[in-house]
Design an enzyme around this catalytic site. Structure first.
Site, short mmCIF file in Angstrom:
data_model
loop_
_atom_site.label_atom_id
_atom_site.label_comp_id
_atom_site.label_asym_id
_atom_site.label_seq_id
_atom_site.Cartn_x
_atom_site.Cartn_y
_atom_site.Cartn_z
N HIS A 103 6.80 27.38 -9.38
CA HIS A 103 8.18 27.60 -9.84
C HIS A 103 8.50 29.10 -9.82
O HIS A 103 9.59 29.51 -9.43
CB HIS A 103 8.36 27.07 -11.27
CG HIS A 103 8.19 25.59 -11.40
ND1 HIS A 103 9.19 24.77 -11.88
CD2 HIS A 103 7.14 24.78 -11.12
CE1 HIS A 103 8.75 23.51 -11.90
NE2 HIS A 103 7.50 23.50 -11.46
N ASP B 283 15.29 27.69 -14.05
CA ASP B 283 14.44 26.58 -13.67
C ASP B 283 14.84 25.35 -14.47
O ASP B 283 15.22 25.44 -15.65
CB ASP B 283 12.97 26.92 -13.95
CG ASP B 283 12.03 25.91 -13.32
OD1 ASP B 283 11.91 24.80 -13.86
OD2 ASP B 283 11.43 26.22 -12.28
#
Length: 642
Positions: A386, A491
């Site tokens: 990520h 995110d």
């Protein structure tokens, strides 16, 4: 080289700006190559920018080391992690940064008491005038480092020592710099700090420390500006120490193009070179200043005065050196002695400003002022898969002139600092802000800040909960960020950022590391409520709304059947539904049908694969956590297996 105790020990203090830090580190490496023990004192963030260069010197057996001290930025309202001039975005913040950099006296004094062997000399950036007190206290000579060219240094010295400014009544009135063999003219408005009382204390501190210094180190070579060096050496000890990046061949090439040519011809060539810089569609203002390329010192008055400026020719032998002449002349011979030309070809004006230490007497302002640019704040989740693409997205945005702030934790910042440092070095407006990870509150040991540091599904769940406990710290950060953020890219796992976006009235886009096929499947399953009709975890069902037949079981879906994940999944879904859109690390040609379908229900931007933004494979490989095996071991394993 003799034993260490017999070797001289130089302590270097670089100012926390790219154009000051890099040449000072090069000077340190040059000294260490000659057997001098070198200690470079800087802050953690700046240490990260030069660590690799220092490490190479250490590997070569040179006696050089980095010592890190805390930067007292917090005391002046800066967020944690703001430790370099390229991370501030206004003249007032620039001034506060200067003051903060000179509040390290107590920490440095404690360091000096412990240093072994005892230091013999201080080499300090002229901006760090507090080091004059350290030198006095410990009875060691202090040498100034000044990134300007000798022409600029001599002009400023002659202007100050002659008190000529006391006779000038207008900011726009031109005066001739005294004591030069050529005629050089400036206005008051073109000089640093004139007419701004808030800078008075800083300038007085710099002048006092400069006058008390033993001498000055200049990043130039005598053959390039021999007249100016010769004149300046009459009033001050000076050492011209051309940077390590300039080899003899480059010097010879430069001299062959400068020597034997009259000023008119040099200016003509300089104009031609200047005209070839690609503008990438941005309006560019060129402002001549007398401050060695310091972008912060250019004033509106200087810009206005320079706009009307023309080259004046009195006669063939005595050409008036107006600022325009100086600009073009120095542009020609300075740029040829550095690597800046190669950077210009990449259409990046701001990169030139990062090399201001070469003494270019101008400011390039492109793509509008920083306050007019969009400011995106990125929140990557603390997991390798990520974090890395989010940082790459930030770098891509910054390359296009967007101001980018990436918010993460100290450990994760360390994993991407080098990648961010390369962008900053290229002049892109990107910065890392570090906030404490609240892992301790959910039972994790200090330092556990990335998902690859936990080892069970229960720890994974607690990690996500901890990552969403940063709301209060982020809210305080948002109140201080300048310029005001225009957009959040978060995110998907950090659903608390939805509340931040709502509170500060900025759009929030979320980033999902999945491919568009996966995202569309999950969306269709959730929006259709098909799971309510499935009674068995092992029963296959067809995902609705797809052009192809795709089947799953309940057990194959994330978080199904585990009530402990319910709150997390609901938080993610709520934030997803409220988001302005989604950024996906894919490209449309790869999964065009799925992208087309998903765009019917959500704004989506396919920006991948973002890892391809790294042109250098070694740069790509060095992102994130260090691999447990090196490249050679991987290749050997493949050779033996295949």
């Amino acid at each position: 080289m003799g034993c260490l105790s017999e070797q001289p020990h130089f302590v270097l203090f670089p100012f926390m700006a790219q154009g000051h830090l890099l040449p000072m580190v090069d000077i340190g490496r040059l000294l260490a190559q000659r057997g001098v023990i070198v200690t470079i004192v800087t802050t953690p963030h700046n240490a990260g920018r030069v660590q690799k260069s220092i490490a190479r010197s250490i590997e070569s057996g040179h006696p050089i080391r980095l010592v890190q001290l805390r930067f007292p930025g917090k005391e002046f309202g800066f967020p944690e992690g703001v430790e370099n001039v390229d991370m501030v975005h206004s003249m007032e913040d620039f001034r506060k940064f200067f003051i903060a950099a000179n509040k390290m006296e107590e920490a440095v004094e404690k360091l000096f008491e412990k240093l072994t062997p005892r230091p013999n000399c201080i080499v300090s950036d002229f901006c760090l005038y507090y080091t004059h007190k350290i030198a006095t206290r410990f009875k060691v000579p202090r040498i100034n480092f000044n990134g300007f060219c000798c022409f600029c240094i001599l002009c400023l010295y002659n202007i100050h020592s002659s008190n000529i400014l006391e006779t000038i009544t207008s900011d726009s009135e031109y005066f001739t710099v005294p004591g030069l063999t050529q005629k050089v003219e400036f206005t008051k408005a073109q000089l640093p700090g004139q007419g701004d009382e808030s800078w008075k204390e800083i300038i007085e501190g710099i002048i006092e420390a400069d006058q008390a210094s033993y001498g000055i180190v200049i990043n130039t070579f005598e053959e390039l500006e021999s007249d100016f060096v010769k004149e300046y050496k009459k009033v001050k000890k000076a050492w011209c120490v051309v940077g390590a990046e300039v080899d003899d061949g480059k010097i010879e090439l430069l001299l062959s193009q400068v020597k034997g040519k009259d000023l008119t011809e040099l200016i003509a060539v300089g104009r031609e070179k200047f005209a070839t810089i690609p503008s990438a569609g941005a309006a560019v203002t060129v402002t001549a200043t007398a401050v060695g390329g310091d972008p912060a010192a250019a004033s509106p008055a200087a810009a206005e005065a320079n706009k009307e400026e023309k080259i004046e020719e009195e006669d063939d032998e005595d050409i008036a050196w107006s600022n325009d002449n100086v600009l073009m002349f120095l542009f020609l011979w300075r740029l040829q002695s550095t690597e800046v030309l190669s950077l210009i070809s990449a259409s990046s004006f701001r990169r030139i400003n990062q090399y201001a230490y070469f003494g270019l007497p101008f400011t390039l302002i492109s793509m509008g002022s920083l306050s007019e640019r969009p400011h995106f704040v990125l929140f990557p989740f603390m997991a390798q898969g990520h974090l890395l693409p989010m940082v790459d997205i930030g770098r891509l945005l910054a390359q296009r002139g967007v101001i980018v702030t990436i918010v993460t934790t100290p450990h994760n910042a360390g994993r991407v600092q080098k990648s961010i440092g390369q962008s900053i070095k290229s002049g892109h407006p990107i910065r890392l802000v570090q906030l404490r990870f609240p892992g301790k509150e959910v039972g994790f040991p200090e330092g556990v800040e990335n998902l690859d540091m936990v080892h069970s599904m229960e720890d994974f769940r607690r990690f996500i909960i901890a990552a969403n406990k940063m709301e209060e710290a982020v809210e305080k950060l948002f109140e201080k960020l300048t310029p005001r953020p225009n957009c959040i890219v978060s995110d998907i796992c950090l659903y608390y950022t939805h509340k931040i976006a709502t509170r500060f009235k900025v759009p929030r886009m979320h980033f999902n590391g999945f491919c568009c096929f996966c995202i569309l499947c999950l969306y269709n399953i959730h929006s259709s409520n098909i799971l309510e009709t499935i009674t068995s975890d092992s029963e296959y069902f067809t995902v609705p709304g797809l052009t192809q037949k795709v089947e799953f079981t309940k057990a194959q879906l994330p978080g199904q059947g585990d009530e402990s994940w319910k709150e997390i999944i609901e938080g993610i879904i709520e934030a997803d539904q409220a988001s302005y859109g989604i950024v996906i690390n894919t490209f449309e040609e790869l999964e065009s049908d799925f992208v087309k379908e998903y765009k019917k229900v959500k704004k989506a931007w396919c920006v991948g694969p973002v890892s391809l933004s790294h042109k250098d494979e070694s740069d790509k490989a060095e992102r994130g956590n260090k691999a447990s095996i090196n490249e050679q071991q991987c290749l050997k394993c493949l050779d033996e297996t295949l």
